[in-house]
Design a protein around this motif. Structure first.
Motif, PDB file in Angstrom:
ATOM      1  N   PRO A   1      11.760 -12.918   2.542  1.00 24.21           N
ATOM      2  CA  PRO A   1      11.320 -11.815   1.685  1.00 24.21           C
ATOM      3  C   PRO A   1      11.476 -10.487   2.416  1.00 24.21           C
ATOM      4  O   PRO A   1      11.581 -10.446   3.648  1.00 24.21           O
ATOM      5  N   PHE A   2      11.473  -9.427   1.664  1.00 24.42           N
ATOM      6  CA  PHE A   2      11.494  -8.082   2.224  1.00 24.42           C
ATOM      7  C   PHE A   2      10.234  -7.377   1.745  1.00 24.42           C
ATOM      8  O   PHE A   2      10.080  -7.104   0.557  1.00 24.42           O
ATOM      9  N   TYR A   3       9.317  -7.124   2.675  1.00 32.93           N
ATOM     10  CA  TYR A   3       8.035  -6.515   2.328  1.00 32.93           C
ATOM     11  C   TYR A   3       8.110  -4.999   2.448  1.00 32.93           C
ATOM     12  O   TYR A   3       8.539  -4.471   3.483  1.00 32.93           O
ATOM     13  N   ILE A   4       7.681  -4.319   1.408  1.00 31.80           N
ATOM     14  CA  ILE A   4       7.540  -2.860   1.445  1.00 31.80           C
ATOM     15  C   ILE A   4       6.073  -2.569   1.707  1.00 31.80           C
ATOM     16  O   ILE A   4       5.198  -2.965   0.928  1.00 31.80           O
ATOM     17  N   LEU A   5       5.799  -1.884   2.814  1.00 32.80           N
ATOM     18  CA  LEU A   5       4.433  -1.754   3.309  1.00 32.80           C
ATOM     19  C   LEU A   5       4.037  -0.301   3.530  1.00 32.80           C
ATOM     20  O   LEU A   5       4.875   0.548   3.848  1.00 32.80           O
ATOM     21  N   PHE A   6       2.747  -0.049   3.374  1.00 26.99           N
ATOM     22  CA  PHE A   6       2.124   1.180   3.840  1.00 26.99           C
ATOM     23  C   PHE A   6       1.219   0.773   4.998  1.00 26.99           C
ATOM     24  O   PHE A   6       0.308  -0.036   4.830  1.00 26.99           O
ATOM     25  N   VAL A   7       1.501   1.298   6.200  1.00 30.52           N
ATOM     26  CA  VAL A   7       0.834   0.818   7.416  1.00 30.52           C
ATOM     27  C   VAL A   7       0.139   1.981   8.117  1.00 30.52           C
ATOM     28  O   VAL A   7       0.649   3.103   8.154  1.00 30.52           O
ATOM     29  N   TYR A   8      -1.025   1.677   8.682  1.00 28.85           N
ATOM     30  CA  TYR A   8      -1.826   2.714   9.335  1.00 28.85           C
ATOM     31  C   TYR A   8      -2.736   2.053  10.367  1.00 28.85           C
ATOM     32  O   TYR A   8      -2.962   0.837  10.337  1.00 28.85           O
ATOM     33  N   ARG A   9      -3.258   2.845  11.304  1.00 27.93           N
ATOM     34  CA  ARG A   9      -4.193   2.329  12.298  1.00 27.93           C
ATOM     35  C   ARG A   9      -5.570   2.204  11.661  1.00 27.93           C
ATOM     36  O   ARG A   9      -6.063   3.138  11.023  1.00 27.93           O
ATOM     37  N   HIS A  10      -6.214   1.060  11.855  1.00 31.72           N
ATOM     38  CA  HIS A  10      -7.432   0.770  11.088  1.00 31.72           C
ATOM     39  C   HIS A  10      -8.627   1.630  11.494  1.00 31.72           C
ATOM     40  O   HIS A  10      -9.592   1.761  10.738  1.00 31.72           O
ATOM     41  N   ASN A  11      -8.601   2.232  12.681  1.00 32.57           N
ATOM     42  CA  ASN A  11      -9.752   3.016  13.128  1.00 32.57           C
ATOM     43  C   ASN A  11      -9.559   4.517  12.938  1.00 32.57           C
ATOM     44  O   ASN A  11     -10.279   5.317  13.517  1.00 32.57           O
ATOM     45  N   MET A  12      -8.593   4.908  12.106  1.00 30.25           N
ATOM     46  CA  MET A  12      -8.345   6.334  11.877  1.00 30.25           C
ATOM     47  C   MET A  12      -9.473   6.948  11.065  1.00 30.25           C
ATOM     48  O   MET A  12      -9.891   6.415  10.038  1.00 30.25           O
ATOM     49  N   VAL A  13      -9.971   8.076  11.530  1.00 30.39           N
ATOM     50  CA  VAL A  13     -10.972   8.851  10.807  1.00 30.39           C
ATOM     51  C   VAL A  13     -10.374  10.229  10.557  1.00 30.39           C
ATOM     52  O   VAL A  13      -9.785  10.830  11.460  1.00 30.39           O
ATOM     53  N   GLY A  14     -10.504  10.715   9.340  1.00 34.64           N
ATOM     54  CA  GLY A  14      -9.889  12.002   9.059  1.00 34.64           C
ATOM     55  C   GLY A  14     -10.637  12.775   8.000  1.00 34.64           C
ATOM     56  O   GLY A  14     -11.687  12.354   7.512  1.00 34.64           O
ATOM     57  N   ASN A  15     -10.068  13.899   7.609  1.00 34.47           N
ATOM     58  CA  ASN A  15     -10.693  14.757   6.616  1.00 34.47           C
ATOM     59  C   ASN A  15     -10.329  14.293   5.207  1.00 34.47           C
ATOM     60  O   ASN A  15      -9.733  13.229   5.013  1.00 34.47           O
ATOM     61  N   GLU A  16     -10.656  15.110   4.210  1.00 36.49           N
ATOM     62  CA  GLU A  16     -10.394  14.742   2.828  1.00 36.49           C
ATOM     63  C   GLU A  16      -8.893  14.621   2.544  1.00 36.49           C
ATOM     64  O   GLU A  16      -8.470  13.817   1.718  1.00 36.49           O
ATOM     65  N   THR A  17      -8.091  15.411   3.250  1.00 39.80           N
ATOM     66  CA  THR A  17      -6.639  15.344   3.056  1.00 39.80           C
ATOM     67  C   THR A  17      -6.111  13.962   3.413  1.00 39.80           C
ATOM     68  O   THR A  17      -5.376  13.338   2.639  1.00 39.80           O
ATOM     69  N   LEU A  18      -6.485  13.458   4.592  1.00 39.28           N
ATOM     70  CA  LEU A  18      -6.046  12.133   5.010  1.00 39.28           C
ATOM     71  C   LEU A  18      -6.586  11.067   4.067  1.00 39.28           C
ATOM     72  O   LEU A  18      -5.859  10.151   3.671  1.00 39.28           O
ATOM     73  N   ALA A  19      -7.848  11.175   3.706  1.00 35.19           N
ATOM     74  CA  ALA A  19      -8.459  10.171   2.826  1.00 35.19           C
ATOM     75  C   ALA A  19      -7.749  10.126   1.476  1.00 35.19           C
ATOM     76  O   ALA A  19      -7.480   9.035   0.937  1.00 35.19           O
ATOM     77  N   HIS A  20      -7.432  11.292   0.926  1.00 36.30           N
ATOM     78  CA  HIS A  20      -6.761  11.350  -0.380  1.00 36.30           C
ATOM     79  C   HIS A  20      -5.342  10.800  -0.278  1.00 36.30           C
ATOM     80  O   HIS A  20      -4.881  10.048  -1.148  1.00 36.30           O
ATOM     81  N   LEU A  21      -4.650  11.151   0.797  1.00 33.38           N
ATOM     82  CA  LEU A  21      -3.285  10.677   1.000  1.00 33.38           C
ATOM     83  C   LEU A  21      -3.256   9.154   1.111  1.00 33.38           C
ATOM     84  O   LEU A  21      -2.430   8.481   0.481  1.00 33.38           O
ATOM     85  N   MET A  22      -4.166   8.597   1.894  1.00 32.63           N
ATOM     86  CA  MET A  22      -4.214   7.153   2.057  1.00 32.63           C
ATOM     87  C   MET A  22      -4.574   6.467   0.746  1.00 32.63           C
ATOM     88  O   MET A  22      -4.037   5.405   0.418  1.00 32.63           O
ATOM     89  N   HIS A  23      -5.461   7.068  -0.025  1.00 36.26           N
ATOM     90  CA  HIS A  23      -5.840   6.484  -1.318  1.00 36.26           C
ATOM     91  C   HIS A  23      -4.628   6.386  -2.239  1.00 36.26           C
ATOM     92  O   HIS A  23      -4.433   5.372  -2.920  1.00 36.26           O
ATOM     93  N   ILE A  24      -3.802   7.417  -2.264  1.00 38.08           N
ATOM     94  CA  ILE A  24      -2.635   7.422  -3.127  1.00 38.08           C
ATOM     95  C   ILE A  24      -1.658   6.305  -2.754  1.00 38.08           C
ATOM     96  O   ILE A  24      -1.185   5.556  -3.601  1.00 38.08           O
ATOM     97  N   PHE A  25      -1.366   6.193  -1.445  1.00 36.62           N
ATOM     98  CA  PHE A  25      -0.364   5.202  -1.028  1.00 36.62           C
ATOM     99  C   PHE A  25      -0.911   3.777  -1.071  1.00 36.62           C
ATOM    100  O   PHE A  25      -0.148   2.829  -1.234  1.00 36.62           O
ATOM    101  N   LYS A  26      -2.220   3.622  -0.934  1.00 37.80           N
ATOM    102  CA  LYS A  26      -2.814   2.285  -0.995  1.00 37.80           C
ATOM    103  C   LYS A  26      -2.988   1.793  -2.423  1.00 37.80           C
ATOM    104  O   LYS A  26      -3.307   0.633  -2.652  1.00 37.80           O
ATOM    105  N   ASN A  27      -2.762   2.683  -3.396  1.00 43.13           N
ATOM    106  CA  ASN A  27      -2.968   2.304  -4.791  1.00 43.13           C
ATOM    107  C   ASN A  27      -1.741   2.591  -5.642  1.00 43.13           C
ATOM    108  O   ASN A  27      -1.850   3.013  -6.778  1.00 43.13           O
ATOM    109  N   ILE A  28      -0.575   2.360  -5.038  1.00 42.50           N
ATOM    110  CA  ILE A  28       0.677   2.543  -5.797  1.00 42.50           C
ATOM    111  C   ILE A  28       0.757   1.477  -6.887  1.00 42.50           C
ATOM    112  O   ILE A  28       0.614   0.299  -6.595  1.00 42.50           O
TER     113      ILE A  28
END
Length: 289
Positions: A262-289
């Protein structure tokens, strides 16, 4: 915990020589010797075995175990600085491998635009293999990736966006009705993506498994060029179906006896990342495609 001792020990395990390790750090050889002695006294175990030739050494089982922990500790120490820099710059450095990006970004573009996030991303366009290394090392913050296996690293989390398949492709102009076997397929001229891509590694596995050899007349890292050459009927190629979604002038060739991963299309990130609202919103968008 003395990070300097850990760094000395890690480099000593790589160079296997006290003098070379001391030279690397610009310190005296006794400095490295005393550093190892401190670690051995701290843990109450012998960590290295000296060899009789060329001032060389190897690690004991305890030394190997310690090194595995040191690698994680030093990685986290390095990531502290990277994360502090990320927070200061207020922008997100994100890996965008070309084929995956052309498939994924149109699906989220409107949401990124409406959330005013397009200018918050610093894209890095490289192969998935290079981007995974940069993500693990803290050089980038997030990444889209394409892979035949799911990430196994403890400090990485991922979201599976889509599972696609690899395909052999030819121009829609080409009559492929007589291509029935692996041998028939590999008798054709091939235009291949180069060794930096996952396609090359999967194709090599097929070559070895089925004992065939393609007549590769051209290699390129530019998949747009590869696709244009195939559409112009200059040769066959091998690519994930991600690259041919909605592309006219291309047909796929299915050979039942060939088993493909198979060929997996992934959104990958470090699990301990803490960020502001910009990072949180960006991650929400890509995690909910």
């Amino acid at each position: 915990m003395n990070l300097k001792d850990y760094r000395y020990f890690k480099k000593l395990s790589e160079l296997k020589n006290f003098s070379d390790t001391a030279n690397f750090f610009g310190v005296s050889q006794p400095t490295i010797t005393y550093s190892v002695k401190r670690l051995e006294e701290t843990y109450g175990l012998s960590l290295i075995k000296r060899k009789s030739f060329a001032n060389s050494l190897s690690l004991t089982y305890a030394g190997q175990q310690l090194l595995s922990h040191i690698n994680r500790i030093l990685l986290e120490d390095d990531l502290i600085s990277d994360d502090m820099e990320r927070i200061k710059r207020e922008k997100i450095v994100m890996g965008w491998p070309p084929i995956i990006t052309n498939y994924v970004i149109p699906k989220v573009f409107d949401r990124l635009r409406d959330a005013d996030l397009l200018n918050s991303i610093i894209p890095v366009a490289k192969s998935s293999r290079e981007l995974l290394t940069q993500l693990k090392n803290g050089e980038i913050d997030l990444s889209l990736l394409g892979s035949t296996i799911l990430p196994q690293e403890n400090h990485l989390d991922y979201q599976l966006i889509k599972e696609h398949h690899f395909k052999f492709i030819a121009s829609a102009k080409r009559d492929v009705s007589k291509i029935k076997t692996v041998e028939d397929l590999f008798d054709e001229d091939f235009i291949s993506l180069d060794e930096g891509s996952v396609h090359s590694r999967v194709l090599q596995h097929i070559i070895e498994r089925y004992n065939v050899s393609p007549n590769t007349m051209f290699k390129t890292s530019d998949y747009h060029l590869m696709m244009n050459l195939v559409k112009a009927d200059k040769g066959f190629s091998f690519v994930t179906e991600t690259a041919i979604q909605g592309v006219p002038g291309i047909q796929t060739i299915d050979i039942d006896e060939i088993q493909l991963p198979p060929f997996y299309i992934l959104f990958v990130y470090r699990h301990n990342m803490v960020g502001n609202e910009t990072l949180a919103h960006l991650m929400h968008i890509f995690k909910n495609i």
